[in-house]
Motif scaffolding. Structure first.
Motif, PDB file in Angstrom:
ATOM      1  N   LEU A 194       0.865  -1.376  -0.016  1.00 18.13           N
ATOM      2  CA  LEU A 194      -0.120  -0.273   0.016  1.00 18.13           C
ATOM      3  C   LEU A 194       0.768   1.314   0.171  1.00 18.13           C
ATOM      4  CD1 LEU A 194      -2.749   1.303   0.439  1.00 18.13           C
ATOM      5  CD2 LEU A 194      -2.517   1.154   2.654  1.00 18.13           C
ATOM      6  N   THR A 195       2.036   1.262   0.746  1.00 18.83           N
ATOM      7  CA  THR A 195       2.945   2.366   1.013  1.00 18.83           C
ATOM      8  C   THR A 195       4.327   2.367   0.391  1.00 18.83           C
ATOM      9  OG1 THR A 195       1.491   2.867   3.030  1.00 18.83           O
ATOM     10  CG2 THR A 195       3.467   4.105   2.762  1.00 18.83           C
ATOM     11  N   PRO A 196       4.788   3.009  -0.671  1.00 20.43           N
ATOM     12  CA  PRO A 196       5.989   2.881  -0.901  1.00 20.43           C
ATOM     13  C   PRO A 196       7.117   2.932   0.098  1.00 20.43           C
ATOM     14  CG  PRO A 196       4.683   4.081  -2.371  1.00 20.43           C
ATOM     15  CD  PRO A 196       3.838   3.948  -1.218  1.00 20.43           C
ATOM     16  N   GLY A 197       8.024   1.833   0.304  1.00 23.27           N
ATOM     17  CA  GLY A 197       8.780   1.850   1.057  1.00 23.27           C
ATOM     18  C   GLY A 197       8.585   0.948   2.558  1.00 23.27           C
ATOM     19  N   VAL A 198       7.480   0.507   2.660  1.00 28.83           N
ATOM     20  CA  VAL A 198       7.058  -0.310   3.726  1.00 28.83           C
ATOM     21  C   VAL A 198       7.482  -1.712   3.084  1.00 28.83           C
ATOM     22  CG1 VAL A 198       5.125  -1.330   4.948  1.00 28.83           C
ATOM     23  CG2 VAL A 198       5.262   1.151   4.525  1.00 28.83           C
TER      24      VAL A 198
END
Length: 310
Positions: free
Chosen positions: A113-117
């Protein structure tokens, strides 16, 4: 290359407080969340992401990157603030929409969902198991495909775990397994703040964590998280240890800087609210307004980091 070669203590502190208050303001706006971890561990997050971790915000799936696992996923605003400041595709408006339907900033980090997670973390202790799995996967990949000229999975795994994580049985199993395998590419930082949502950890948890991890075969080092030189030296020692996984034990303060909430259970699962936020901003020398404030010199600092990593 990191910003460590251009260290400016005053600017470092300004950037750390930016992380703190982006988190506090987002949690207040949502009227829900956990400000204690971002306030208490902002120094650790900043030092890890600017002095040690290898990543490319324009290519968050770059295979050579280091992985970061926030096992204490309730402190998600620490990670979201870092992702925004380091130039990942997480606009400030997404921080303003923390915990809102269809936002990319849910209450706990969500993979995909979240870039970098790197992994979804919610149940306490699960992130430790995920971090061990990531470290093992990297070692297995290199064992099969690495050569003198090519290391396909040279990235390391960094993580932050809390008291609640270490109370869960999965942490014992995963940590034992990592020690048995000698996963020297794994470095966990222990947010040792002695507080849970119910109060002092002594109510239910009196383990000697240092002896526990030494018994697992880990390299253990202690550091004051607010002494940046000592913290940096401790993480350097952990990175240099390649035959054993490492844990950096940080005696931290949940809700750091909050006059009424520091070192209390109220910093764990309650927004600071308007009055205590104002008191905390004054205590740490932060402007009372506007909310979601990012000083221009802090933006420039992180932009320089992105340039150096390019």
């Amino acid at each position: 290359m990191s910003l460590a070669l251009h260290s400016d203590p005053a600017l470092d502190q300004l950037a750390i407080n930016t992380i703190r208050f982006l988190s506090v303001d987002a949690i207040n706006q949502a009227n829900s969340g956990h400000p204690g971890l971002p306030l208490g561990m902002a120094d650790v997050g900043y030092i890890l992401w600017t002095r040690f971790m290898r990543f490319d915000p324009t290519d968050p799936n770059w295979s050579g990157r280091d992985r970061f696992v926030l096992s204490a996923g309730h402190g998600s605003m620490l990670l979201y603030s870092l992702l925004h400041l380091t130039g990942h595709d997480l606009p400030l408006d997404e921080l303003r929409r923390f915990r809102q339907l269809h936002s990319r900033t849910p209450g706990h980090p969500e993979y995909g969902l979240t870039p970098g997670v790197e992994t979804t973390t919610g149940p306490l202790g699960q992130g430790i198991g995920n971090a061990v799995g990531l470290a093992l996967a990297a070692r297995m990949t290199d064992a099969r495909f690495a050569s003198a000229e090519f290391t396909p999975a040279g990235g390391r795994v960094f993580g932050i775990m809390g008291d609640g994580c270490l109370m869960e049985g999965i942490s014992h199993e995963a940590a034992s397994f990592a020690g048995h395998l000698g996963l020297g590419n794994l470095i966990m930082v222990y947010d040792d703040n002695h507080i849970t949502i119910d109060g002092d950890t002594a109510i239910t948890f009196t383990d000697d964590t240092v002896k526990r991890f030494e018994a697992y075969g880990w390299h253990v080092v202690k550091a004051d998280p607010y002494d940046h030189a000592a913290l940096t030296a401790a993480i350097e020692a952990a990175v240099a240890e390649t035959e054993r996984p490492s844990v950096v034990v940080c005696r931290s303060h949940i809700g750091y800087g909050s006059p009424k909430r520091q070192d209390t259970k109220h910093a764990h699962g309650e927004p600071l609210g308007a009055e205590e936020t104002l008191a905390t901003k004054r205590n740490l020398g932060w402007p009372e307004s506007p909310t979601f404030h990012i000083p221009t010199e802090v933006s420039a600092r992180f932009a320089a980091l992105a340039t150096e990593r390019a």
